[in-house]
Design an enzyme around this catalytic site. Structure first.
Site, PDB file in Angstrom:
ATOM      1  N   LEU A  49       0.775  -1.252  -0.043  1.00  0.00           N
ATOM      2  CA  LEU A  49       0.073  -0.017  -0.137  1.00  0.00           C
ATOM      3  C   LEU A  49       0.706   1.283  -0.050  1.00  0.00           C
ATOM      4  O   LEU A  49       0.497   2.495  -0.802  1.00  0.00           O
ATOM      5  CB  LEU A  49      -0.925  -0.107   1.276  1.00  0.00           C
ATOM      6  N   VAL A  97       1.088   4.133  -3.163  1.00  0.00           N
ATOM      7  CA  VAL A  97       0.885   5.805  -2.989  1.00  0.00           C
ATOM      8  C   VAL A  97       2.032   6.847  -2.662  1.00  0.00           C
ATOM      9  O   VAL A  97       1.934   7.954  -2.566  1.00  0.00           O
ATOM     10  CB  VAL A  97      -0.239   5.850  -1.858  1.00  0.00           C
ATOM     11  N   LYS A 126     -13.877   9.090   2.012  1.00  0.00           N
ATOM     12  CA  LYS A 126     -14.113   7.897   1.267  1.00  0.00           C
ATOM     13  C   LYS A 126     -13.545   6.850   1.599  1.00  0.00           C
ATOM     14  O   LYS A 126     -12.321   6.901   1.601  1.00  0.00           O
ATOM     15  CB  LYS A 126     -14.069   8.385  -0.225  1.00  0.00           C
ATOM     16  N   ASP A 159     -18.129   7.968 -15.259  1.00  0.00           N
ATOM     17  CA  ASP A 159     -19.077   7.444 -14.393  1.00  0.00           C
ATOM     18  C   ASP A 159     -19.992   8.892 -14.228  1.00  0.00           C
ATOM     19  O   ASP A 159     -20.193   9.196 -12.831  1.00  0.00           O
ATOM     20  CB  ASP A 159     -18.723   6.806 -13.253  1.00  0.00           C
TER      21      ASP A 159
END
Length: 594
Positions: free
Chosen positions: A286, A290, A335, A426
């Site tokens: 992870l 990033v 989020k 989207d």
């Protein structure tokens, strides 16, 4: 018979390196046509790859607004990701139609391709070099009468007419369609029943250098001395650069190590006395994913987010996996993601626009292998909740116009002002958020793709908003966002959902508004549009204009959909038609009711 023989065309620019064309200017008037006798067709241009900019199908596809596969298949290229060689021949598909230019030019046949200007670009250079004389700068000036060639802004989009012809009943056999006065640099048209099989060079290896010629001994000795001196200087420069590189490497590594240690501390604090273990590999992976974002965004601690959301309590849930949280007295939208957020972070790094929701920072929870994205909080929620929810107030027409223009400007930014272009993939009313002044921001870049004109087999999106070409062929382009935006416009006009309870999509009904007289079309629209408008003072001309934009956006043929530049312009005209517009913040009900 000839209609069948002329079913496929390709065109190419006459080129011979042994002939000088300085005294033979190319045709500037294009190819005349009669719109009443012209049937549009799909055709091909003969294009040669050229370095350094156009040595891959992706860059050429962007130039002609087609996908890599659409070039690879007719060009006999098995791998669309291959590196091309200079002058490699290609067939590129275009859509040819007859278009009226002006009184001087009349109507000419061409495929209109939008090109966004970059530093160093000129109208002449793009016509002759990038498009390889498939058009002329005089014709570009003619179809863009408001553009000043010497005053084109970086990022400005201009239409370039790529010359073409289509068969009709009067077309002469063989090469008669070219006329009797073809000149060097003119475009030639060759009728074919099938495209020829282009031979492709499978090797990118450059030819071996020529053998060295013998030199006199004195020259050879001087060359040796010069070579030794040159090598010494080069080695010295390399050593200095190596020292500088090593220093920068260790400095960057130290900064990242400090940030990584901060994540280690946050992990220990979060786990505290909790029992259990976590996967060390997951944490490392992870962080690696990033790492390039560590210096660009604020890194929050998991404890901060936990406290901000009362332990991610359902009472703080906004929608989906997005929670409302307060950190140091400021509200954020947090989020929670169960998967790698690297792609979304990568795209969000390069976008910064008032009509796009801003990313403030992120957090990694190694225990749960979660990543949290912390966004600005947009007070008034989603457009979907205002149009289809249980809110007592209805959005006025002028507010809806402003929302449509805001979203169009946000899409214009990611389509035209990012490199490579970003496709949101989207766009829907629930991904459009409204701030305190009822101005719109595009949110949720979780499905976004950097780069367009690609093909995918993994179809994602929301039913009712998905463009037909993406659903059937997996074609990813900016035109799929245009289609989804058209559906949002239909929602704004009608107040109806993108898909009803019976599974019928809203956009399938637009054909009803293209039939009959103008009076019938307006009457049909009045029956179909949101009934709340009947209590307002508004001009039907404004509604008709927006509906026209929506219908063009949801055209099944992506090449016939407008670009966002044209859409923004058309919506701005619709706002001008509406006289009662406040320049201050817009409330949900601001238009005077009757």
């Amino acid at each position: 018979m000839y209609g069948f023989l002329l079913l496929f065309f390709f065109l190419f620019t006459f080129n011979n390196q042994n002939i000088s064309y300085a005294q033979e200017p190319p045709s500037i008037s294009g190819y005349k046509c009669n719109p009443n006798q012209f049937n549009p067709c799909q055709t091909y241009v003969f294009f040669r790859a050229k370095g350094p900019e156009f040595l891959d199908l992706a860059s050429i596809g962007d130039l002609f607004s087609v996908s890599r596969l659409m070039i690879a298949n007719p060009s006999n290229i098995s791998n669309p990701n291959t590196t091309l060689v200079n002058n490699q021949p290609l067939f590129v598909p275009i859509s040819c139609s007859c278009n009226t230019v002006n009184a001087t030019f009349g109507s000419i046949s061409y495929a209109g391709l939008n090109y966004t200007f970059k530093p160093g670009d000129t109208m002449y250079g793009i016509s002759t070099s990038k498009f390889g004389n498939l058009t002329t700068y005089q014709s570009v000036e003619a179809i863009n009468p408001t553009v000043v060639p010497e005053n084109i802004d970086i990022g400005q989009s201009i239409k370039f007419p790529i010359f073409c012809k289509c068969p009709n009943s009067t077309t002469q056999p063989r090469l008669g369609i070219n006329g009797n006065n073809t000149k060097p640099l003119d475009t030639l048209f060759i009728p074919l029943t099938n495209l020829p099989n282009l031979p492709q060079n499978t090797s990118n290896t450059p030819p071996p250098p020529p053998p060295p010629t013998s030199l006199p001994p004195i020259v050879q000795e001087n060359d040796r001395k010069g070579t030794i001196i040159g090598l010494a200087i080069a080695l010295g420069l390399c050593g200095a650069l190596l020292i500088l590189f090593v220093g920068l490497f260790y400095k960057e590594r130290k900064v990242k190590k400090e940030k990584y240690s901060d994540v280690e501390r946050q992990k220990s604090q979060y786990l505290g006395s909790k029992k259990g273990s976590f996967d060390k590999d997951v944490e490392v992976n992870l962080m690696a994913d990033v790492s390039e974002c560590l210096d660009k965004y604020k890194m929050y601690k998991i404890e901060q987010l936990w406290e901000a959301t009362d332990g991610f309590d359902e009472g703080c849930l906004i929608q989906g996996s997005v929670y409302k949280g307060t950190i140091d007295g400021e509200k954020f939208a947090i989020k929670k993601m169960k998967w790698n957020a690297r792609e979304e972070l990568k795209i969000l790094q390069k976008v910064n626009h008032g009509n796009l929701v801003k990313l403030e920072g992120f957090c990694i929870d190694p225990k749960e292998a979660n990543c949290y994205l912390v966004y600005e909080y947009v007070e008034n929620g989603s457009l979907h909740s205002w149009l289809h929810g249980d809110k007592p107030e209805k959005l006025s027409w002028v507010t809806r116009l402003r929302i449509a223009t805001d979203v169009a400007n946000g899409l214009l930014y990611i389509h035209e002002h990012t490199r490579p272009r970003v496709v949101h993939k989207d766009i829907k009313s629930s991904n459009i958020l409204l701030d305190a002044n009822m101005r719109a921001k595009v949110a949720n870049f979780g499905l976004a793709k950097s780069g367009c004109n690609a093909i995918t087999m993994h179809i994602v999106g929301t039913q009712g908003y998905i463009a037909p070409e993406y659903l059937t062929d997996g074609i990813v382009s900016t035109k799929m966002d245009v289609f989804s935006f058209g559906v949002v416009l239909l929602e704004l006009v009608s107040g109806k959902e993108a898909i009803d309870d019976e599974g019928k999509v809203l956009w399938a009904k637009v054909g009803e508004f293209s039939e009959g007289s103008e009076e019938r079309k307006v009457r049909k629209l009045q029956e179909w549009m949101d009934e709340s408008f009947l209590r307002e003072e508004l001009t039907m001309e404004s509604v008709v204009n927006v509906m026209s934009v929506a219908i063009s956006c949801v055209n099944k043929d992506p090449s016939r959909r407008p670009g966002m530049v044209e859409i923004v312009y058309a919506l701005s005209k619709s706002i001008d038609l509406f006289s009662d517009v406040s320049e201050e913040g817009l409330s949900p009900r601001q238009v005077t009711a009757r």
